[in-house]
Design a protein around this motif. Structure first.
Motif, PDB file in Angstrom:
ATOM      1  N   HIS A 133       0.825  -1.319  -0.018  1.00  0.00           N
ATOM      2  CA  HIS A 133       0.088  -0.147   0.018  1.00  0.00           C
ATOM      3  C   HIS A 133       0.703   1.317  -0.168  1.00  0.00           C
ATOM      4  N   PHE A 134       0.456   2.459  -0.270  1.00  0.00           N
ATOM      5  CA  PHE A 134       0.759   3.639  -0.096  1.00  0.00           C
ATOM      6  C   PHE A 134       0.180   4.190   1.088  1.00  0.00           C
ATOM      7  N   GLN A 135       0.843   4.854   1.958  1.00  0.00           N
ATOM      8  CA  GLN A 135       0.061   5.187   3.306  1.00  0.00           C
ATOM      9  C   GLN A 135       0.808   6.088   4.060  1.00  0.00           C
ATOM     10  N   VAL A 136       0.273   7.047   4.883  1.00  0.00           N
ATOM     11  CA  VAL A 136       0.834   7.944   5.783  1.00  0.00           C
ATOM     12  C   VAL A 136       1.729   7.248   6.889  1.00  0.00           C
ATOM     13  N   LYS A 137       2.989   7.539   6.991  1.00  0.00           N
ATOM     14  CA  LYS A 137       3.719   7.169   8.288  1.00  0.00           C
ATOM     15  C   LYS A 137       3.914   8.105   9.183  1.00  0.00           C
ATOM     16  N   GLU A 138       3.901   8.011  10.426  1.00  0.00           N
ATOM     17  CA  GLU A 138       4.279   8.947  11.523  1.00  0.00           C
ATOM     18  C   GLU A 138       5.411   8.607  12.283  1.00  0.00           C
ATOM     19  N   ARG A 139       6.338   9.435  12.560  1.00  0.00           N
ATOM     20  CA  ARG A 139       7.404   9.324  13.387  1.00  0.00           C
ATOM     21  C   ARG A 139       7.825  10.387  14.126  1.00  0.00           C
ATOM     22  N   ASP A 140       8.069  10.038  15.360  1.00  0.00           N
ATOM     23  CA  ASP A 140       8.328  11.212  16.457  1.00  0.00           C
ATOM     24  C   ASP A 140       9.965  11.452  16.307  1.00  0.00           C
ATOM     25  N   GLU A 141      10.300  12.031  15.092  1.00  0.00           N
ATOM     26  CA  GLU A 141      11.617  12.546  14.687  1.00  0.00           C
ATOM     27  C   GLU A 141      12.040  13.508  15.757  1.00  0.00           C
ATOM     28  N   PRO A 142      13.286  13.274  16.465  1.00  0.00           N
ATOM     29  CA  PRO A 142      13.693  14.522  17.324  1.00  0.00           C
ATOM     30  C   PRO A 142      14.334  15.492  16.474  1.00  0.00           C
ATOM     31  N   ARG A 143      14.863  15.187  15.347  1.00  0.00           N
ATOM     32  CA  ARG A 143      15.413  16.560  14.652  1.00  0.00           C
ATOM     33  C   ARG A 143      15.098  16.524  13.376  1.00  0.00           C
ATOM     34  N   PRO A 144      13.721  16.840  12.955  1.00  0.00           N
ATOM     35  CA  PRO A 144      13.218  17.176  11.562  1.00  0.00           C
ATOM     36  C   PRO A 144      14.129  18.010  11.075  1.00  0.00           C
ATOM     37  N   ARG A 145      14.460  17.771   9.665  1.00  0.00           N
ATOM     38  CA  ARG A 145      15.444  18.781   8.822  1.00  0.00           C
ATOM     39  C   ARG A 145      15.280  18.502   7.392  1.00  0.00           C
ATOM     40  N   ALA A 146      15.932  19.346   6.634  1.00  0.00           N
ATOM     41  CA  ALA A 146      16.305  19.334   5.171  1.00  0.00           C
ATOM     42  C   ALA A 146      14.882  19.295   4.408  1.00  0.00           C
ATOM     43  N   GLY A 147      13.951  19.955   4.796  1.00  0.00           N
ATOM     44  CA  GLY A 147      12.650  19.912   3.948  1.00  0.00           C
ATOM     45  C   GLY A 147      11.781  18.693   4.308  1.00  0.00           C
ATOM     46  N   VAL A 148      11.578  17.926   3.119  1.00  0.00           N
ATOM     47  CA  VAL A 148      10.718  16.573   3.075  1.00  0.00           C
ATOM     48  C   VAL A 148      11.888  15.379   3.122  1.00  0.00           C
ATOM     49  N   LEU A 149      13.050  15.538   3.548  1.00  0.00           N
ATOM     50  CA  LEU A 149      14.155  14.540   3.661  1.00  0.00           C
ATOM     51  C   LEU A 149      13.981  13.903   5.055  1.00  0.00           C
ATOM     52  N   ARG A 150      13.732  14.748   6.077  1.00  0.00           N
ATOM     53  CA  ARG A 150      13.807  13.977   7.427  1.00  0.00           C
ATOM     54  C   ARG A 150      12.180  14.661   8.024  1.00  0.00           C
ATOM     55  N   THR A 151      11.091  14.079   8.180  1.00  0.00           N
ATOM     56  CA  THR A 151      10.008  14.552   8.388  1.00  0.00           C
ATOM     57  C   THR A 151       9.283  13.654   9.530  1.00  0.00           C
ATOM     58  N   ARG A 152       8.222  14.242  10.107  1.00  0.00           N
ATOM     59  CA  ARG A 152       7.470  13.507  11.206  1.00  0.00           C
ATOM     60  C   ARG A 152       6.138  12.648  10.575  1.00  0.00           C
ATOM     61  N   GLU A 153       6.013  13.121   9.473  1.00  0.00           N
ATOM     62  CA  GLU A 153       4.757  12.642   8.567  1.00  0.00           C
ATOM     63  C   GLU A 153       5.262  12.556   7.135  1.00  0.00           C
ATOM     64  N   PHE A 154       4.952  11.435   6.476  1.00  0.00           N
ATOM     65  CA  PHE A 154       5.344  11.193   5.023  1.00  0.00           C
ATOM     66  C   PHE A 154       4.532   9.984   4.654  1.00  0.00           C
ATOM     67  N   ILE A 155       4.434   9.760   3.375  1.00  0.00           N
ATOM     68  CA  ILE A 155       4.097   8.665   2.695  1.00  0.00           C
ATOM     69  C   ILE A 155       4.920   7.748   2.242  1.00  0.00           C
ATOM     70  N   MET A 156       4.579   6.382   2.507  1.00  0.00           N
ATOM     71  CA  MET A 156       5.742   5.379   2.174  1.00  0.00           C
ATOM     72  C   MET A 156       4.972   4.421   1.315  1.00  0.00           C
ATOM     73  N   LYS A 157       5.486   3.770   0.387  1.00  0.00           N
ATOM     74  CA  LYS A 157       5.120   2.373  -0.026  1.00  0.00           C
ATOM     75  C   LYS A 157       5.816   1.370   0.303  1.00  0.00           C
ATOM     76  N   ASP A 158       4.910   0.668   1.154  1.00  0.00           N
ATOM     77  CA  ASP A 158       5.515  -0.605   1.928  1.00  0.00           C
ATOM     78  C   ASP A 158       4.689  -1.745   1.412  1.00  0.00           C
ATOM     79  N   SER A 159       5.688  -2.718   0.958  1.00  0.00           N
ATOM     80  CA  SER A 159       5.119  -4.084   0.485  1.00  0.00           C
ATOM     81  C   SER A 159       5.718  -5.165   1.491  1.00  0.00           C
ATOM     82  N   TYR A 160       4.969  -6.144   1.306  1.00  0.00           N
ATOM     83  CA  TYR A 160       5.056  -7.382   2.192  1.00  0.00           C
ATOM     84  C   TYR A 160       4.940  -8.716   1.610  1.00  0.00           C
ATOM     85  N   SER A 161       5.942  -9.648   1.512  1.00  0.00           N
ATOM     86  CA  SER A 161       5.977 -10.859   0.778  1.00  0.00           C
ATOM     87  C   SER A 161       5.660 -11.891   2.032  1.00  0.00           C
ATOM     88  N   PHE A 162       5.045 -12.984   1.661  1.00  0.00           N
ATOM     89  CA  PHE A 162       4.686 -14.159   2.493  1.00  0.00           C
ATOM     90  C   PHE A 162       4.972 -15.436   1.834  1.00  0.00           C
TER      91      PHE A 162
END
Length: 428
Positions: A133-162
């Motif tokens: 899926h493509f979904q929002v992720k939340e991360r309590d990042e202690p030092r957000p920086r560099a624009g969208v490179l290190r953020t507290r909220e972002f969209i990720m594609k994560d896939s899982y194989s079984f």
């Protein structure tokens, strides 16, 4: 396609005062993103178009390896995270609802997908399986920086194989390696696939996809035929110190900063065991499901593209990621012959299937050209008095700011569209 006089593209002459990374500076200045709080960013219309270009490429390549798309919630019960042993991760947002139930905001979805597979997979006949899926992720990042490179909220594609066993996992892992290599090649990025640590994900092994650039917070060790995360390289028995540097065999290692844009993990039974994802094999023996996890960050790919290809005037998008194929600039007031010619060209290009941003604003040529170079669409077409008199549209290719032969004005539409298409296909 939009007219710039009506389009929400708030460009800026100066970057944010706290910006250090090129991508942070230029994405704000070009009107692609805006900050709402520390590590919290809004994608504005042109920026979102670029983000979704990446999403489309990723989705196509995931579907091509037989992956099935779904959508899991960001807000999740805490219990699966407790069972997996990851509830104590500092970066994990934790909260309680009005009834006092413990919840988390997911930073990744291993627990959620394993929870569902444990409920539904019963037999070896249900495997193998790839879900994503493509979904929002939340991360309590202690030092957000560099624009969208290190953020507290972002969209990720994560896939899982079984899979049924380790051999099956290796097959699904190889499929993802192929898909990720194709994704990187299609986006136009310079990249390396490197051996890496499993980190908080756990499991049997991992690789990272790294885009080299000065803003990168990670470091990769490179030699002919060799690429690895620095930590992995320095632990390798093949790597030895040589004065102030390192060598692998007879080759010197070079260290480069890079942005991690994707990662892939062989999880094994790391999550299936504690979360009860098991199946019956052909002999009715119960066995744990073997898993892999595969993440990729569209925002990081966008930022890496800006970092790698920007010049002193602004962004220079790879053709596959550009918000628009053509930036059409009209020089001349309303009702002038040049404005009328630009309007006709705008209609012709749109009818021909080209995505065009048309700068029809009442602004000077300098401002229009500066904004076009800042935004970085691959082709700029300019219609002014000189173009009308010569019967040719002025053409500039953004990469390298190179002029190209003019395009005919006033001829057959098919000839013009064919010429633009040939130009487009020649772009990197």
């Amino acid at each position: 396609m939009p007219r710039l006089s009506e389009y929400f593209l708030p460009t800026e002459k100066q970057p944010p005062s706290d910006a250090e990374a090129v991508s942070h500076k230029l994405m704000v200045r070009a009107g692609l993103i805006r900050q709402m709080g520390a590590g919290m960013w809004t994608w504005l219309p042109a920026g979102w178009r670029v983000h979704e270009r990446v999403v489309d490429i990723v989705r196509e390549e995931m579907n091509a390896i037989g992956a099935q798309e779904l959508l899991m919630p960001v807000l999740q019960p805490a219990e699966p995270w407790r069972k997996s042993g990851r509830l104590g991760i500092e970066e994990l947002f934790k909260l309680t609802d009005r009834k006092g139930s413990e919840l988390v905001l997911a930073m990744t979805h291993e627990e959620a997908i394993t929870f569902h597979v444990a409920q539904t997979v019963r037999s070896y006949r249900d495997l193998p399986l790839i879900l994503y899926h493509f979904q929002v992720k939340e991360r309590d990042e202690p030092r957000p920086r560099a624009g969208v490179l290190r953020t507290r909220e972002f969209i990720m594609k994560d896939s899982y194989s079984f899979d049924r066993d380790e051999a099956g996992l290796e097959e699904r892992y190889a499929l993802h390696v192929g898909a990720y290599d194709r994704i990187m090649e299609r986006t136009g990025l310079r990249f390396y696939r490197v051996e890496s640590e499993v980190g908080m994900m756990g499991g049997l092994g991992a690789h990272e996809y790294m885009a080299p650039c000065a803003a990168g917070e990670d470091q990769i060790a490179l030699a002919p035929g060799y690429a690895a995360n620095v930590e992995v390289a320095l632990r390798s028995p093949q790597v030895r110190q040589n004065g102030d540097g390192y060598r692998i065999g007879e080759e010197p290692l070079t260290i480069e900063p890079a942005i991690e844009v994707g990662n892939i993990f062989k999880l094994g039974t790391r999550y299936s065991e504690p979360l009860g994802a098991r199946y019956l094999d052909e002999y009715d023996q119960e066995r744990p499901v073997w898993m892999g996890s595969y993440g990729i960050g569209p925002a990081r790919i966008v930022a890496a593209a800006v970092e790698q290809f920007a010049d002193e005037r602004g962004i220079s998008w790879p053709a596959a990621l550009a918000p628009f194929a053509v930036h059409l600039v009209a020089i001349g007031g309303a009702g002038s012959p040049e404005r009328d010619a630009a309007e006709r060209l705008y209609e012709t290009l749109g009818d021909g299937g080209f995505e065009v941003l048309y700068d029809d604003r009442d602004a000077g040529p300098g401002e229009k050209f500066a904004d076009a170079e800042l935004l970085g669409c691959p082709l700029r077409l300019t219609v002014g008095r000189r173009a009308v008199e010569a019967g040719e549209v002025e053409v500039q290719m953004r990469r390298g700011r190179k002029d190209a032969p003019g395009l005919p004005l006033g001829g057959e539409d098919a000839d013009l569209l064919r010429a633009v298409d040939e130009l487009w296909r020649s772009l990197p």
